[in-house]
Design an enzyme around this catalytic site. Structure first.
Site, short mmCIF file in Angstrom:
data_model
loop_
_atom_site.label_atom_id
_atom_site.label_comp_id
_atom_site.label_asym_id
_atom_site.label_seq_id
_atom_site.Cartn_x
_atom_site.Cartn_y
_atom_site.Cartn_z
N ASP A 16 -33.20 -47.75 23.68
CA ASP A 16 -33.78 -48.58 22.63
C ASP A 16 -32.65 -49.23 21.81
O ASP A 16 -31.65 -48.59 21.50
CB ASP A 16 -34.67 -47.72 21.72
CG ASP A 16 -35.61 -48.54 20.87
OD1 ASP A 16 -36.83 -48.47 21.09
OD2 ASP A 16 -35.13 -49.26 19.97
N ASN A 23 -47.24 -46.21 21.72
CA ASN A 23 -48.05 -46.82 20.68
C ASN A 23 -48.99 -47.84 21.30
O ASN A 23 -48.63 -48.53 22.25
CB ASN A 23 -47.15 -47.52 19.66
CG ASN A 23 -46.26 -46.54 18.91
OD1 ASN A 23 -46.71 -45.45 18.56
ND2 ASN A 23 -45.00 -46.89 18.70
N GLY A 47 -48.33 -49.38 15.41
CA GLY A 47 -46.94 -49.82 15.30
C GLY A 47 -46.39 -50.44 16.57
O GLY A 47 -45.18 -50.61 16.69
N GLN A 48 -47.28 -50.81 17.52
CA GLN A 48 -46.77 -51.47 18.72
C GLN A 48 -46.26 -52.87 18.36
O GLN A 48 -46.99 -53.66 17.75
CB GLN A 48 -47.87 -51.58 19.80
CG GLN A 48 -47.32 -52.13 21.12
CD GLN A 48 -48.36 -52.17 22.24
OE1 GLN A 48 -49.55 -51.87 22.02
NE2 GLN A 48 -47.92 -52.53 23.43
N HIS A 92 -44.78 -49.21 27.01
CA HIS A 92 -43.50 -48.49 27.09
C HIS A 92 -43.69 -47.11 26.50
O HIS A 92 -44.33 -46.93 25.47
CB HIS A 92 -42.39 -49.25 26.35
CG HIS A 92 -42.77 -49.73 24.99
ND1 HIS A 92 -43.54 -50.85 24.77
CD2 HIS A 92 -42.51 -49.23 23.76
CE1 HIS A 92 -43.72 -51.02 23.48
NE2 HIS A 92 -43.12 -50.04 22.83
N LEU A 93 -43.10 -46.15 27.19
CA LEU A 93 -43.13 -44.77 26.74
C LEU A 93 -41.81 -44.48 26.03
O LEU A 93 -40.74 -44.54 26.66
CB LEU A 93 -43.31 -43.85 27.95
CG LEU A 93 -43.52 -42.36 27.68
CD1 LEU A 93 -44.83 -42.13 26.92
CD2 LEU A 93 -43.53 -41.58 28.99
N HIS A 94 -41.90 -44.21 24.71
CA HIS A 94 -40.69 -43.81 23.98
C HIS A 94 -40.35 -42.37 24.39
O HIS A 94 -41.24 -41.51 24.47
CB HIS A 94 -40.95 -43.81 22.47
CG HIS A 94 -41.20 -45.16 21.87
ND1 HIS A 94 -40.23 -45.87 21.20
CD2 HIS A 94 -42.33 -45.92 21.80
CE1 HIS A 94 -40.74 -47.01 20.75
NE2 HIS A 94 -42.02 -47.06 21.09
P1 5GP Z 1 -43.04 -50.33 19.74
O1 5GP Z 1 -42.87 -50.53 18.26
O2 5GP Z 1 -43.69 -51.53 20.38
O3 5GP Z 1 -43.72 -49.04 20.12
O4 5GP Z 1 -41.58 -50.19 20.32
C1 5GP Z 1 -40.79 -51.28 20.65
C2 5GP Z 1 -39.38 -50.76 20.74
O5 5GP Z 1 -38.61 -51.72 21.46
C3 5GP Z 1 -38.69 -50.59 19.38
O6 5GP Z 1 -38.29 -49.24 19.25
C4 5GP Z 1 -37.53 -51.57 19.42
O7 5GP Z 1 -36.38 -51.07 18.80
C5 5GP Z 1 -37.33 -51.78 20.91
N1 5GP Z 1 -36.82 -53.10 21.27
C6 5GP Z 1 -37.30 -54.30 20.83
N2 5GP Z 1 -36.62 -55.30 21.40
C7 5GP Z 1 -35.68 -54.72 22.22
C8 5GP Z 1 -34.67 -55.26 23.07
O8 5GP Z 1 -34.49 -56.47 23.22
N3 5GP Z 1 -33.90 -54.36 23.75
C9 5GP Z 1 -34.08 -53.01 23.63
N4 5GP Z 1 -33.26 -52.22 24.34
N5 5GP Z 1 -35.03 -52.47 22.83
C10 5GP Z 1 -35.82 -53.32 22.13
#
Ligand code: 5GP
Ligand code: ZN
Length: 114
Positions: free
Chosen positions: A30, A87, A93-94, A100-102
């Site tokens: 991330d 999410n 918070g998506q 994507h799986l954190h």
């Molecule tokens: P969400 O909030 O949708 O569950 O998570 C999106 C995640 O993607 C966030 O933790 C954010 O830091 C990460 N992210 C967003 N843009 C990029 C990117 O261009 N590259 C990488 N490696 N991570 C990203």
């Protein structure tokens, strides 16, 4: 999807630190890590949210978790533990609409999440 950042990471168009790329699943670090280890496991196939999952995707979703297991072990987290989160939608918070799986670890996690 041409305007999806995670499709672009999967295709190599946008750089990312990829730690695993196997069987239709890519795992990368991330950009804004929330823990010492913060990885994102994505399918190469564009699926916007959990709400867009179909029965045909069941095997692919299973592969996200198998990739999470593999990279967590690589990161030394298997024994100490780690958190996986996916999410769905705005209130959760998506912010990137490609599932994507954190995978978070390397520090104690709180519950309930914020
Ligand atoms: P969400 O909030 O949708 O569950 O998570 C999106 C995640 O993607 C966030 O933790 C954010 O830091 C990460 N992210 C967003 N843009 C990029 C990117 O261009 N590259 C990488 N490696 N991570 C990203
Ligand atoms: Zn995408």
């Amino acid at each position: 999807m041409t305007d999806c950042i995670f499709c672009k990471i999967a295709s190599g168009e946008i750089p990312a630190e990829i730690v695993h790329d196997n069987d239709g699943v890519v795992v990368f670090r991330d950009l804004n890590p929330q823990a010492p280890t913060h990885l994102l496991a994505i399918p190469r196939q564009h699926i916007a949210t959990i709400n867009d999952l179909e029965p045909d995707h069941a095997e692919l979703v299973g592969k996200l978790y198998l990739a999470a297991k593999a990279v967590a072990a690589d990161e030394g987290l298997a024994e100490r533990g780690y958190r996986t989160v996916m999410n769905c939608g705005e209130e959760a918070g998506q912010t990137v609409f490609h599932i994507h799986l954190h995978i978070l670890g390397g520090r104690p996690m709180q519950w309930p999440p914020g």
